[in-house]
Design a protein around this motif. Structure first.
Motif, PDB file in Angstrom:
ATOM      1  N   ASP A 593       0.879  -1.324  -0.139  1.00 51.00           N
ATOM      2  CA  ASP A 593      -0.139   0.197  -0.058  1.00 51.00           C
ATOM      3  C   ASP A 593       0.690   1.276   0.112  1.00 51.00           C
ATOM      4  N   GLU A 594       0.096   2.221  -0.160  1.00 46.29           N
ATOM      5  CA  GLU A 594       1.035   3.689  -0.343  1.00 46.29           C
ATOM      6  C   GLU A 594       1.142   3.898   1.230  1.00 46.29           C
ATOM      7  N   ASN A 595       2.528   4.624   1.339  1.00 48.49           N
ATOM      8  CA  ASN A 595       3.047   4.835   2.857  1.00 48.49           C
ATOM      9  C   ASN A 595       3.151   6.321   2.755  1.00 48.49           C
ATOM     10  N   PHE A 596       2.373   7.055   3.605  1.00 50.41           N
ATOM     11  CA  PHE A 596       2.614   8.496   3.881  1.00 50.41           C
ATOM     12  C   PHE A 596       3.670   8.938   4.146  1.00 50.41           C
ATOM     13  N   PHE A 597       4.693   8.392   4.777  1.00 50.14           N
ATOM     14  CA  PHE A 597       5.882   8.758   5.290  1.00 50.14           C
ATOM     15  C   PHE A 597       6.890   8.542   4.027  1.00 50.14           C
ATOM     16  N   ALA A 598       6.700   7.410   3.412  1.00 49.52           N
ATOM     17  CA  ALA A 598       7.407   7.140   2.348  1.00 49.52           C
ATOM     18  C   ALA A 598       7.403   8.194   1.235  1.00 49.52           C
ATOM     19  N   SER A 599       6.294   8.687   1.056  1.00 55.96           N
ATOM     20  CA  SER A 599       6.033   9.724   0.080  1.00 55.96           C
ATOM     21  C   SER A 599       6.591  11.033   0.503  1.00 55.96           C
ATOM     22  N   TYR A 600       6.450  11.304   1.836  1.00 60.78           N
ATOM     23  CA  TYR A 600       6.948  12.432   2.492  1.00 60.78           C
ATOM     24  C   TYR A 600       8.400  12.638   2.231  1.00 60.78           C
ATOM     25  N   PHE A 601       9.143  11.550   2.712  1.00 61.09           N
ATOM     26  CA  PHE A 601      10.638  11.567   2.726  1.00 61.09           C
ATOM     27  C   PHE A 601      10.999  10.997   1.378  1.00 61.09           C
ATOM     28  N   ASP A 602      10.463  10.674   0.318  1.00 62.75           N
ATOM     29  CA  ASP A 602      10.582  10.428  -0.906  1.00 62.75           C
ATOM     30  C   ASP A 602      11.533   9.192  -0.908  1.00 62.75           C
ATOM     31  N   ARG A 603      11.212   8.280  -0.327  1.00 67.55           N
ATOM     32  CA  ARG A 603      11.810   6.642  -0.127  1.00 67.55           C
ATOM     33  C   ARG A 603      10.847   5.831  -0.407  1.00 67.55           C
ATOM     34  N   PRO A 604      11.310   4.701  -1.093  1.00 68.64           N
ATOM     35  CA  PRO A 604      10.414   3.495  -1.358  1.00 68.64           C
ATOM     36  C   PRO A 604      10.491   2.545  -0.054  1.00 68.64           C
ATOM     37  N   VAL A 605       9.355   1.998   0.310  1.00 68.30           N
ATOM     38  CA  VAL A 605       9.305   1.101   1.390  1.00 68.30           C
ATOM     39  C   VAL A 605       9.137  -0.318   0.736  1.00 68.30           C
ATOM     40  N   ASP A 606      10.341  -1.066   0.806  1.00 71.22           N
ATOM     41  CA  ASP A 606      10.248  -2.440   0.084  1.00 71.22           C
ATOM     42  C   ASP A 606      10.764  -3.807   1.135  1.00 71.22           C
ATOM     43  N   SER A 607      10.513  -3.406   2.365  1.00 68.43           N
ATOM     44  CA  SER A 607      10.898  -4.594   3.273  1.00 68.43           C
ATOM     45  C   SER A 607       9.880  -5.588   3.111  1.00 68.43           C
ATOM     46  N   PRO A 608      10.437  -7.126   2.983  1.00 69.75           N
ATOM     47  CA  PRO A 608       9.508  -8.191   2.924  1.00 69.75           C
ATOM     48  C   PRO A 608       8.820  -8.212   4.502  1.00 69.75           C
TER      49      PRO A 608
END
Length: 862
Positions: A593-608
């Motif tokens: 799903d879209e992560n608010f803080f990933a968008s805010y800090f411009d980083r992808p979240v891809d941890s399994p």
């Protein structure tokens, strides 16, 4: 007393036709007699005392008096209205305006002012007081017992009386019992068309649900009607009044509060915004209303009405006239004046111009006769009962007699009468109108106890109920293969709540938004712990405050800042102390799903390891795991109050279900078991806000935020003989520890090999079981007198039972998987139309505290 037969109008007219003047208690009877007049008549023939004295149709005297006095009396509008109502009522029953002053409790300056003013003006009551009937006329009085003292005061010395009720008995028609108010209304409207509308009347309690149902059904069928909605029912009037009210609610006004206004203005907003505060919501659709609320103090009522008319594209001339009559049109809007206007519109019935054609809608509490060929009487329940005014000048017995006489005449109105009722509502019997207790000699509690028939619409000669013909062939939908734990909780509590939760969108709520932000932060931190330091944590708090701003007042900002900070710090502390590790055979996950803080800090979240979505058709469940802590451990973040492991397991009960159902832990453990079937697993609830108070005092401990439930890959009976079970006995009650330390694991295991632990968790049943007796004897034989083996064995049973009630075992998960399969079968049967989604769940009546769509429920099987 039986129901007395009403005298027919034809017979009554024959009796009074030769009189110069006929006085009757109500206008519809006078109109009916006048329509039968078959000779030239000079002047009035049949009329009411008030209409005769005033020379015109009766007006709402209390409202006209209020309009004349409101600007000249200093008292509040409520006090003035109260005094006017009392004076007029006492005048009616006493015969004199000053009669109220004989009652000390009502003799006050406001009442005296009202008495003086009303006596000095040419009101209907004053004209009635001063009027006398010409003694040269021959006068017939019809229904004298229903005349009040004031009405009787105009009667001449000589007159003849004629009753409206005879000594004969009226055999009332059978009550037609329907399943719901909507079924009743459907049956009525189906019998009427535009041509027959003028011959039909519908009598109902105007304050009941029947009124809007009938009105909307007639409008939908293009059938004219009159006598229905009043001035305050006009949607634009209600919208203007709501606009005035919400302008003074301040920052607490939400978007849902203005939804009716938006609807009248031809716009709306997504339901997700409903619970957001209007002042903190930047939406084009709400901008105009926000502006009005911010500038309300500088506006007059007239200018605000003009602004609304311009925005809505409609004129409200009648409301403008009423504002002018009240002296409010050019008055600056204030909160107290808004309250005055709201009171006036709620209290007084403002006249509405309407064409008198079509179906006549009559109020059961005010009508005594309806001159139509076919009359439908809807409900006939407690709402039809009038309450006599509780005032010292009112003879309650005489007033009740007037009510019951009028009721008897009303229910005989028309050539054809149809009584349409419900027998039950909300699972409870519907109480018939209380007048029936006085009129019917047979005992009864509900309509079905009386002469009645259950009504069902027939289709092609078959009693198929209210069948509908499909416009197109039904579409066969694919069966549902999986269900989330949330939907499962809803379905088990109430299948109908499950249905509506899937059909109807719900608004965003503050705790949802805040919870999602905490979850997104936790996921982001697992992926990028190096980014979060003291400064960035403060930044995160600021961002969360801004995101949640529409849901709370500004005064809560400091409190929430502290709460957010502590919650985030607790998450960081726990994850730093317990860094997650991936299992070797981690199953694949769905799209993140879209992560608010990933968008805010411009980083992808891809941890399994984070936000693991899964769909498992074999188990029939789907879901999203917040965090895979390790090869055998799952974790879920919770912002709510902490529950014990015992409560978690208790809420997962299936036969019968618990009152507060929650299958999350057992569902996710069942999913995790499919990948590690022989491993001992754990599921942790991390209540990161649990230690808020302790954090403020510096006494917080992260361990206090955890609730851990374990899964053991064997049955409980197999588990009790294992070393983990034995270790539990060495970490508990004093006598239990002493006893089993002496016995040793080997001796304990040998004893358990020959015994079967009872399939019950009831303490008394365990103590009285054969197992308890044999277990205590075996332990006593293998231990010395230095220990209290009897007490130690009893404590051991309690300790082992506690383990069972705080954890899950193989049999529990097996049962749960069968349970899910059965529920999916039920859901697909309901979806296929074989049965309707019922209100009651597996445990019977649902827990309504967990129902979000209660207002959409129709009771019973409907």
């Amino acid at each position: 007393m039986p129901i007395q037969r009403a005298r027919s109008l034809a017979d009554l007219y024959t009796s009074v036709a030769d009189y110069d003047l006929v006085l009757v208690p109500e206008a519809p009877v006078a109109s009916a007699l006048n329509r039968r007049l078959d000779r030239p008549q000079f002047g009035t023939f049949a009329t009411t005392p008030r209409r005769l004295a005033a020379g015109r149709r009766e007006q709402a005297e209390d409202r006209t008096a209020f309009l004349e006095l409101a600007d000249t009396v200093d008292d509040s509008w409520k006090a003035l209205s109260y005094a006017i109502g009392n004076v007029l009522q006492c005048w009616e029953h006493h015969g004199q305006a000053a009669g109220i002053l004989e009652y000390p409790a009502y003799d006050d300056p406001t009442t005296r002012t009202v008495v003086d003013r009303l006596a000095a003006r040419q009101s209907t009551s004053q004209q009635l007081t001063e009027f006398t009937v010409d003694a040269d006329q021959s006068v017939a009085v019809v229904g004298l017992p229903e005349f009040t003292e004031l009405e009787r005061s105009i009667l001449p010395a000589e007159y003849d009386t004629y009753p409206l009720l005879t000594d004969d008995t009226f055999d009332y028609p059978a009550f037609n019992i329907f399943r719901s108010p909507s079924a009743i209304v459907d049956a009525v409207v189906d019998t009427i068309d535009e041509e027959s509308a003028d011959n039909v009347a519908v009598v109902l309690d105007s304050s009941s649900q029947y009124s809007p149902l009938v009105e909307s059904a007639l409008e939908a069928a293009d059938i004219p009607y009159y006598g229905g909605p009043g001035f305050i029912d006009n949607l634009d009037v209600r919208a203007v009044l709501r606009l005035l009210r919400v302008a003074y609610r301040g920052s607490e006004t939400t978007v849902s509060d203005i939804a009716p206004i938006l609807s009248r203005l031809g716009t709306d907003v997504d339901i997700e915004h409903s619970e957001k505060r209007l002042a903190a919501t930047d939406l084009p659709a709400t901008a105009w209303i926000t502006e009005v609320c911010e500038t309300i103090e500088g506006r007059t009522f007239g200018s605000l009405l003009t602004a609304y008319e311009s925005k809505a594209g409609r004129t409200l001339d009648r409301l403008r006239d009423e504002l002018e009559s009240l002296g409010l049109h050019d008055t600056v809007v204030t909160e107290s004046r808004v309250s005055d206007l709201a009171f006036y519109l709620d209290f007084y019935e403002v006249p509405v111009d309407r064409e008198n054609e079509g179906v006549l809608l009559a109020d059961a509490k005010s009508a005594g006769y309806v001159d139509r060929q076919a009359v439908f009487f809807l409900g006939l329940d407690e709402g039809w009962t009038n309450s006599a005014p509780q005032r010292p000048w009112v003879d309650t017995e005489a007033q009740f007699d007037r009510y019951i006489r009028r009721f008897q005449r009303l229910i005989q109105s028309g050539s054809d009468q149809y009584y349409l009722v419900e027998d039950t509502a909300g699972g409870q019997p519907v109480t018939p109108c209380l007048y029936f207790e006085e009129l019917l000699e047979e005992p009864f509690e509900r309509f079905s106890d009386l002469e009645s028939v259950r009504y069902e619409r027939t289709v092609d000669g078959n009693r198929d109920g209210f069948a509908k013909t499909a416009v197109e062939p039904p579409v066969e939908s694919a069966p549902i293969e999986t269900i989330s734990q949330t939907s499962l909780n809803n379905f088990v509590n109430s299948p109908r709540e499950y249905l509506f939760s899937r059909l109807v969108d719900s608004p965003d709520k503050d705790y949802f938004r805040e919870g999602n932000l905490f979850h997104d932060f936790a996921e982001f931190y697992v992926n990028y712990p190096e980014i979060i330091d003291t400064d960035t944590l403060s930044e995160v708090v600021d961002v969360m405050l801004e995101e949640a701003k529409p849901f709370y007042p500004e005064t809560d900002r400091m409190l929430r800042r502290r709460q957010y900070r502590i919650g985030l710090e607790t998450i960081v502390e726990y994850l730093d102390a317990n860094p997650p590790t991936a299992p070797a055979d981690l199953p694949p996950a769905g799209e993140p799903d879209e992560n608010f803080f990933a968008s805010y800090f411009d980083r992808p979240v891809d941890s399994p390891l984070t936000e693991r979505q899964f769909t498992n058709p074999d188990l029939g469940i789907n879901g999203k795991i917040d965090l895979v802590e390790g090869p055998t451990a799952l974790l879920d973040y919770k912002s709510g109050s902490k529950k014990s492991a015992y409560d978690v397991c208790k809420q997962a009960a299936m036969d019968p279900p618990n009152d507060t159902i929650n299958y999350q832990a057992i569902a996710y453990l069942a999913q995790f078991r499919t990948h590690q079937p022989n491993a001992e697993l754990s599921f942790s609830f991390f209540h990161f806000l649990e230690t808020l108070d302790d954090a403020i005092t510096g006494d917080a401990a992260v361990d206090d935020t955890l609730t851990i439930v374990s899964y053991y890959p064997q049955s409980f009976d197999e588990f009790v003989g294992t070393r983990p079970a034995y270790e539990v006995l060495l970490d508990g009650y004093k006598d239990c520890v002493a006893t089993f330390e002496e016995l040793g694991f080997g001796g304990y295991s040998d004893i358990m090999t020959d015994l079967t632990f009872p399939d019950t968790t009831e303490r008394s049943a365990l103590r009285e079981s054969d197992f308890a007796d044999r277990f205590a004897k075996a332990v006593r034989q293998e231990t010395s007198d230095d220990v209290d083996a009897e007490k130690g064995a009893d404590q051991a049973i309690r300790a082992l039972n506690g383990v069972r009630k705080r954890n899950f075992f193989k049999d529990d998960l097996d049962q749960f998987e069968e349970f899910v399969a059965d529920r999916l079968t039920e859901i697909n049967r309901y979806r296929a139309g074989e049965e309707r989604f019922p209100i009651e769940g597996l445990g019977g009546e649902p827990n309504y505290r967990r129902i979000d769509h209660r207002d959409m429920f129709l009771e019973g099987s409907r």
